[in-house]
Design an enzyme around this catalytic site. Structure first.
Site, PDB file in Angstrom:
ATOM      1  N   LYS A   1      64.406 -83.888  30.333  1.00 21.17           N
ATOM      2  CA  LYS A   1      64.884 -82.799  31.188  1.00 21.17           C
ATOM      3  C   LYS A   1      63.745 -81.840  31.500  1.00 21.17           C
ATOM      4  CE  LYS A   1      68.614 -79.323  31.403  1.00 21.17           C
ATOM      5  NZ  LYS A   1      69.750 -78.723  30.662  1.00 21.17           N
TER       6      LYS A   1
ATOM      7  N   SER B   1      75.825 -78.268  28.408  1.00 14.59           N
ATOM      8  CA  SER B   1      75.018 -78.931  29.435  1.00 14.59           C
ATOM      9  C   SER B   1      74.523 -80.317  29.079  1.00 14.59           C
ATOM     10  CB  SER B   1      73.823 -78.043  29.811  1.00 14.59           C
ATOM     11  OG  SER B   1      74.263 -76.868  30.448  1.00 14.59           O
TER      12      SER B   1
ATOM     13  N   SER C   1      74.119 -78.264  33.063  1.00  9.95           N
ATOM     14  CA  SER C   1      72.934 -78.207  33.900  1.00  9.95           C
ATOM     15  C   SER C   1      72.089 -79.472  33.847  1.00  9.95           C
ATOM     16  CB  SER C   1      72.066 -77.020  33.475  1.00  9.95           C
ATOM     17  OG  SER C   1      71.587 -77.216  32.137  1.00  9.95           O
TER      18      SER C   1
END
Length: 505
Positions: A80, A179, A155
């Site tokens: 990420k 998330s 997210s």
């Protein structure tokens, strides 16, 4: 699609160990898959083909010498874009960090490199991890591999979508209010939020320090356990890191896969079901509970009365911490710098105002304003102080519940994936997607989401959440693996999204 990209990380590790394939071959297979479908999915912000293949070649050399660095040595992974990666861009999905290349690695990234996992690239995310849909990235939304017109969660939708679309067998995400787990639920992947402090946060660009946690995104519970054990453990560079060994997560996953949960007591959280939950999600949840009973678990209902205040509590504490953390993006030290138009010799304050206006998106600005207001003189005690008191009550609810049961369970998210653009202008509706995941972050306890099946209404994945006491992460893997095995026996195999070959958008 190459057979290599369909295999789990554990299967790929076995194939490497047996000499059936090489790291270069399977890394190239995943790079080919990214080239084939990521134009449609947009899971990645940056793909490092050259670096990944070089790392893969080094892995193959270690294997040939009989000195692999780790069982997963040579298995590629996606990261990420909120985690610092030396030599690779780290943008946090924001224009304000466009082009920034960190001079160091986050601890978890350093551990991946030492273990020999080639890093395929950096995945898309809501800007500074603020969102539940990955529509708030400054670089465009990620799409759900199950339906390209729908969101992949947020997210960390990029990491979940990359794993679901077979672009990567493993990925790292971060979970501040759900998330990792919420994207896992809506993409049919496994996502784990470890105990707070169980995985280092050094090198994670912080949104909310007391809530953020790095964790694994995979297609199976065993793969999550393998990755969790690799990245977890004490880190002296992180002052919140727990100085004690991790429990045997892989052993717990293997034990759970045998299907025996005798002696385990499971609590169904009364407050995390009912109104607001999609009927198909609740149906898959109840079927999963029934399978736990069939595996020998005792199931009871447990009330956690203060969970109804978790959403409001989170959306006061998180913006307060975020507004403080994002103050460092001031156009003076690194990142974007914008000069105000029509101003000769602008002051530092004027440059900062112009840069933050141009560099931050609407959702980030919204949360900065909310947090700054809640921390302001005259309002601190009424808002932030009160929210912290309620946070304590939520933690006490967990403590009381875990005196009665070994784990708690609920649906991971109230609904399946909604359509792109459906809630982007309605932040309150967007925030409700984290209803079931937020309590774990407020209390620091670990949580896991495992696919529970497809909802009847739309044929999209739903998730089943397991919560355990702090530092008892092994319980997640035992229960998650048992449920996964029972569900896959029922389905005849894992959930697989529709093929994406030939799709162009």
């Amino acid at each position: 699609m190459s057979d290599l990209v369909r295999r789990t990380a554990a299967e790929l590790a076995d194939a490497l160990a047996s000499g059936e394939t090489t790291s270069v071959a399977l890394t190239q297979a995943h790079l080919d898959r990214i080239a084939e479908v990521d134009g449609a999915v947009h899971a990645f912000l940056h793909v490092d083909a050259e670096g990944a293949l070089a790392q893969a070649a080094e892995s193959d050399a270690r294997r040939a010498a009989g000195t692999p660095a780790h069982a997963l040595d040579g298995v590629p992974i996606a990261v990420k874009d909120v985690l610092a990666t030396e030599g690779l861009p780290t943008t946090c999905g924001s224009k304000i960090l466009e082009g920034w290349i960190p001079p160091y690695d986050a601890t978890v990234v350093a551990r991946l490199k030492r273990a020999g996992l080639p890093i395929l690239g950096k995945t898309n995310m809501d800007e500074f991890a603020m969102g539940s849909s990955t529509e708030h990235s400054a670089y465009g939304p990620t799409r759900n591999p199950w339906d390209l017109d729908r969101i992949p969660g947020g997210s960390g939708g990029g990491s979940a979508a990359a794993v679901a679309a077979f672009e990567a067998p493993l990925a790292l995400g971060t979970d501040t209010g759900g998330s990792i787990r919420q994207p896992g639920a809506v993409t049919g992947t496994v996502g784990v939020k470890p105990t707070y402090g169980g995985v280092s946060r050094f090198g994670l660009v912080a949104m909310a320090n007391s809530l953020d946690q790095v964790g694994p995104v995979t297609r199976t519970v065993l793969d999550s356990a393998l990755l969790h054990e690799l990245i977890g453990g004490h880190d002296p560079l992180d002052s919140t890191s727990i100085d004690q060994p991790l429990p045997d997560l892989v052993g717990a996953a293997r034990q759970g896969a045998s299907g025996d949960l005798s002696g385990l007591k499971v609590g169904v959280i009364t407050e995390l079901s009912g109104d607001g939950y999609q009927p198909g999600v609740l149906a898959r949840f109840q079927e999963s509970v029934d399978l736990l009973v069939a595996a020998g678990a005792e199931v009871v209902e447990v009330s956690c009365p203060h969970f109804v205040h978790a959403l409001a509590t989170y959306y006061l504490i998180m913006p307060c911490e975020a507004s403080s953390n994002l103050a460092k993006f001031d156009a003076m030290r690194y990142g974007l710098r914008v000069l105000p138009e029509g101003v000769d010799n602008p002051s530092a304050e004027e440059v900062m105002r112009a840069t933050r206006d141009a560099g931050f998106g609407d959702e980030v600005k919204r949360r900065i304003i909310l947090g700054t207001y809640a921390l302001s003189s005259g309002y601190y005690d009424a808002y932030y102080g009160t929210a912290q008191k309620v946070r304590t009550l939520i933690s006490q609810d967990f403590s009381t519940a875990f005196e009665q049961v070994d784990v708690l369970v609920s649906p991971t998210a109230p609904t399946t994936a909604f359509k792109l653009g459906e809630k982007v202008d309605d932040p309150i509706a967007m925030y409700l997607n984290d209803l079931a995941t937020i309590p774990a972050n407020l209390a620091g306890v670990p949580g896991l989401s495992v696919p529970s099946g497809l909802a009847d209404e739309d044929g999209l994945p739903a998730g089943f959440q397991v919560l355990a006491p702090a530092t008892a992460d092994d319980r997640l893997y035992r229960v998650g693996a048992a449920l996964e095995a029972a569900l896959q026996q029922k389905w005849g195999g894992p959930l697989v999204p529709p093929e994406l070959n030939g799709v162009a958008r």
